[in-house]
Scaffold this motif. Structure first.
Motif, PDB file in Angstrom:
ATOM      1  N   ASP A 171      36.239  38.547  42.429  1.00  0.00           N
ATOM      2  CA  ASP A 171      36.786  37.402  43.173  1.00  0.00           C
ATOM      3  C   ASP A 171      38.265  37.214  42.779  1.00  0.00           C
ATOM      4  N   GLU A 200      35.587  36.581  53.189  1.00  0.00           N
ATOM      5  CA  GLU A 200      34.738  35.595  52.508  1.00  0.00           C
ATOM      6  C   GLU A 200      34.698  34.380  53.426  1.00  0.00           C
ATOM      7  N   HIS A 260      42.034  36.655  42.572  1.00  0.00           N
ATOM      8  CA  HIS A 260      43.133  36.011  43.298  1.00  0.00           C
ATOM      9  C   HIS A 260      44.459  36.443  42.680  1.00  0.00           C
ATOM     10  N   HIS A 275      40.827  38.976  46.963  1.00  0.00           N
ATOM     11  CA  HIS A 275      41.711  38.214  47.857  1.00  0.00           C
ATOM     12  C   HIS A 275      43.115  38.834  47.845  1.00  0.00           C
ATOM     13  N   HIS A 335      39.765  34.536  52.527  1.00  0.00           N
ATOM     14  CA  HIS A 335      39.050  33.397  53.098  1.00  0.00           C
ATOM     15  C   HIS A 335      39.198  33.423  54.617  1.00  0.00           C
ATOM     16  N   HIS A 394      34.966  41.998  46.218  1.00  0.00           N
ATOM     17  CA  HIS A 394      35.403  40.614  46.519  1.00  0.00           C
ATOM     18  C   HIS A 394      36.811  40.432  45.945  1.00  0.00           C
TER      19      HIS A 394
END
Ligand SMILES: [Zn+2]
Ligand SMILES: [Zn+2]
Length: 246
Positions: A207, A69, A209, A11, A44, A9
């Motif tokens: 996750d 995601e 970023h 980004h 996203h 996961h």
């Protein structure tokens, strides 16, 4: 059997909330520095950054999986992963059909850019990617499985945009391949959480970023090789394969 650290996961510059230094070159470098053998690119509601990172990863011995995601109609975030480039492309068509159209305001949300393996900007995405789709979690899960993908409700312990925070429960007809918990969640608590199906499989991911977050949370896969089909077999508990998180 071999052990792999996987962070499924992550980004990129394409997520409005993703740092602009989350380019393919930097992500691959940060992943290798963090000792990861497998990463998944999950912006996203978009898969468009994946091909460039896959190309770089292949050259440097890092397995890169494509997906996204997804933000469902109920505002539940779900990790979706696919085995082939064709499946990724087909799922991108599905997103394009169902993403509720709204323009991105770069001053408020930040820029959403696709960056190639030379750090060159290939495309500005004008649609606001953090918006939701016009379809719910059950329909999205079915589409992912039709494309032979993997479906994982994201950060179910988070107080917002998780399946439990949004729905209050896990729908009984949902076929989740695993459940993602954040690095702040206590595994022992979640293992016996009555809202989850029996014997749930858990993964932890960063996750990320920002670059420094890559690999801050990860999942160990003990399996034969770093392939999508081995990941699926491990999630299904096939043979001697094992999955564990701290
Ligand atoms: Zn999320
Ligand atoms: Zn995320």
């Amino acid at each position: 059997m071999k052990q792999y650290r996987a962070d499924l996961h992550i980004h990129t510059t394409l997520s409005p909330c993703g740092s602009l230094d989350m380019s393919p070159v930097n992500i691959v470098k940060a992943a290798l520095n963090a000792g990861l053998g497998i990463i998944a690119i999950t912006d996203h509601n978009s898969t468009k950054q994946f091909p460039y990172i896959k190309k770089l990863g292949m050259k440097q011995g890092l397995k890169v999986i494509g997906g996204a995601e997804i933000n469902s109609f109920e505002e539940v975030h779900c990790i979706t992963l696919f085995e082939t480039d064709e499946a990724v492309a087909e799922f991108q068509n599905y997103i394009d059909k169902h993403l509720i159209a709204m323009s991105n305001d770069p001053n408020y949300f930040g820029y959403q850019v696709v960056v190639n393996e030379l750090d060159e900007i290939m495309e500005y995405e004008d649609r606001l990617l953090v918006n939701r789709l016009d379809v719910g979690v059950i329909e999205i899960e079915k589409e992912v499985h039709n494309l032979n993908g993997i479906f994982i409700p994201a950060h179910i312990d988070r107080p917002f945009n998780g399946m439990i925070s949004q729905l209050g429960f896990i729908p009984s007809e949902l076929k989740a391949d695993a459940f993602e918990i954040t690095r702040f969640a206590k595994l022992a608590d979640w293992k016996c959480d009555q809202r989850l199906p029996a014997n749930p499989v858990f993964v932890r991911n960063s996750d990320a970023h920002q670059l420094k977050a890559i690999g801050q949370a990860y999942t160990f896969f003990e399996m034969e090789e770093a392939t999508f089909s081995e990941i699926r077999k491990t999630l299904n508990g096939e043979g001697e394969r094992k999955i564990f998180i701290d």
